[in-house]
Every structure is written in structure tokens, then in C-alpha cells.
Write an enzyme that holds these catalytic residues in place. Structure first.
Site, PDB file in Angstrom:
ATOM      1  N   ILE A  57     -21.205 -20.085   2.317  1.00 25.75           N
ATOM      2  CA  ILE A  57     -21.842 -18.773   2.163  1.00 25.75           C
ATOM      3  C   ILE A  57     -20.832 -17.668   2.432  1.00 25.75           C
ATOM      4  O   ILE A  57     -20.720 -16.706   1.668  1.00 25.75           O
ATOM      5  CB  ILE A  57     -23.065 -18.657   3.089  1.00 25.75           C
ATOM      6  CG1 ILE A  57     -24.146 -19.652   2.662  1.00 25.75           C
ATOM      7  CG2 ILE A  57     -23.601 -17.226   3.092  1.00 25.75           C
ATOM      8  CD1 ILE A  57     -25.235 -19.873   3.689  1.00 25.75           C
TER       9      ILE A  57
ATOM     10  N   VAL B  35     -21.552 -27.093   7.462  1.00 31.82           N
ATOM     11  CA  VAL B  35     -20.761 -26.829   6.267  1.00 31.82           C
ATOM     12  C   VAL B  35     -21.288 -25.599   5.528  1.00 31.82           C
ATOM     13  O   VAL B  35     -20.515 -24.789   5.003  1.00 31.82           O
ATOM     14  CB  VAL B  35     -20.747 -28.064   5.335  1.00 31.82           C
ATOM     15  CG1 VAL B  35     -19.992 -27.774   4.041  1.00 31.82           C
ATOM     16  CG2 VAL B  35     -20.142 -29.269   6.043  1.00 31.82           C
ATOM     17  N   CYS B  36     -22.604 -25.429   5.506  1.00 31.60           N
ATOM     18  CA  CYS B  36     -23.244 -24.365   4.725  1.00 31.60           C
ATOM     19  C   CYS B  36     -22.693 -22.970   5.018  1.00 31.60           C
ATOM     20  O   CYS B  36     -22.403 -22.227   4.071  1.00 31.60           O
ATOM     21  CB  CYS B  36     -24.752 -24.400   4.920  1.00 31.60           C
ATOM     22  SG  CYS B  36     -25.515 -25.969   4.425  1.00 31.60           S
ATOM     23  N   PRO B  37     -22.512 -22.584   6.276  1.00 33.25           N
ATOM     24  CA  PRO B  37     -22.032 -21.211   6.496  1.00 33.25           C
ATOM     25  C   PRO B  37     -20.616 -20.998   5.964  1.00 33.25           C
ATOM     26  O   PRO B  37     -20.275 -19.887   5.553  1.00 33.25           O
ATOM     27  CB  PRO B  37     -22.093 -21.029   8.011  1.00 33.25           C
ATOM     28  CG  PRO B  37     -22.131 -22.399   8.580  1.00 33.25           C
ATOM     29  CD  PRO B  37     -22.801 -23.258   7.538  1.00 33.25           C
TER      30      PRO B  37
END
Length: 180
Positions: A55, A50-52
Site C-alpha cells: 500500500i 506484507v500488505c502495508p
């Protein structure tokens, strides 16, 4: 957890930016970017799923934040070397041209009150901080639910009006007026 009206804690933390060189002890502190709004957003861990998406979503709006005198500051509890490796592994992350705090000891995450006690990583937390380093908005999600960077931008717009903004207000909409 720190919230609206609280002062951003003092910190000096290793930072990683770009993909041209190995980290060499660079740091970023609470007093960086004087006179600017700051959008500090934490993600749980590099090399995850999920993080990318978050970002890259913030990166795509970087110019819009800059137009509002705001700087993006990303952060996780990973090291600067892990940040660099992740950026080098993905061209979209490499293009995310804003500082990434390497809060490996979770010092700032603990001060902010956003550390997950079981996983020992930061929640998905976003802090909109005014030029005086006072927190003006906070959003915190669990580890598995991504944020909406456009909503962060919308809230920043509303905060910068210093007016009463109704539900679903967007830049250019009328603000509320108190009847005399």
C-alpha cells in the site's frame, strides 16, 4: 479468474478514504473515474505484515500514476471501519490518499475470481483497467509474496503506448517496429 480483455464487473462497494471521519455509507462504483485508467489492487487483510508495504509502495507512486491519467483503487475483504482503524494506526497508511474498497462480502473479489478458498480473503491481485473498463493486465500473487508497484507503473506505461514493447521496456525506450 477474469483476465485481459474481460470487462471489469459492475459493482457498488463501500469505500473508505482518509482518516478525518468515521465511514458513513460512502460507496464507489465501477463507473467512477470516467475517462481514466484504473489500477485496482487487492491485498488479503488489514493489520498484516506484507500488505502495508504494498500500500505504501503504491502510495509513493500515486503522482506518477496520476501523471498517466490513472487512479489507484485499493481493496480488501475488510470493512470500511477496519480500513479506518488501520489507517489511523499507521501514519504511512494514513498518507495513502486513494480510495480503499471495503469488499467485506467479497462480492467483487468473487466476481474477479481472486478469492482464496481456504483463507476467504483475496489474493494479492492487480488489475490495470483501461478507460472503457476493459482489463488490460492482471498480476496475481499468493498471500505471502508482495508486488512491485514500479512494475505496475512500467506495464501501464507500455499499455498506454499502444505499441509493441519488448522485454524490460521502460518509458522513453524505443518500441519495436515491424519490418516492411
Amino acid at each position: 479468474m477474469l483476465t485481459v480483455g474481460d470487462k471489469l464487473p459492475e459493482f457498488t462497494i463501500p469505500v473508505q478514504q482518509g482518516t478525518d471521519a468515521l465511514p458513513a455509507g460512502e460507496t464507489l462504483s465501477h463507473d467512477a473515474f470516467p475517462g481514466k485508467w484504473k489500477v485496482l489492487f487487492y491485498w488479503p487483510k488489514d493489520f498484516t505484515f506484507v500488505c502495508p508495504t504494498e500500500i505504501v509502495g503504491y502510495s509513493e507512486l500515486k503522482g506518477d500514476f496520476e501523471d498517466r491519467d490513472a487512479v489507484l483503487i485499493g481493496a480488501s475483504t475488510d470493512t470500511a471501519h477496519v480500513h479506518l482503524a488501520w489507517r489511523k494506526s499507521d501514519p504511512d497508511l494514513a498518507a495513502a490518499d486513494f480510495p480503499w474498497l471495503a469488499d467485506n462480502g467479497a462480492v467483487l473479489a468473487k466476481q474477479l475470481g481472486i478469492l482464496d478458498a481456504e483463507e476467504h480473503v483475496a489474493y494479492r491481485a492487480t488489475f490495470i483497467v483501461d478507460p472503457d473498463n476493459v482489463i488490460q493486465a492482471v498480476q496475481v500473487n499468493g498471500l505471502n509474496v508482495g508486488r512491485n508497484p514500479a512494475e505496475t507503473l512500467r506495464v501501464l506505461d507500455a499499455l498506454q503506448t499502444d505499441e509493441l514493447c519488448p522485454c524490460n521496456w521502460n518509458k522513453g525506450d524505443d518500441v519495436l517496429q515491424i519490418a516492411a
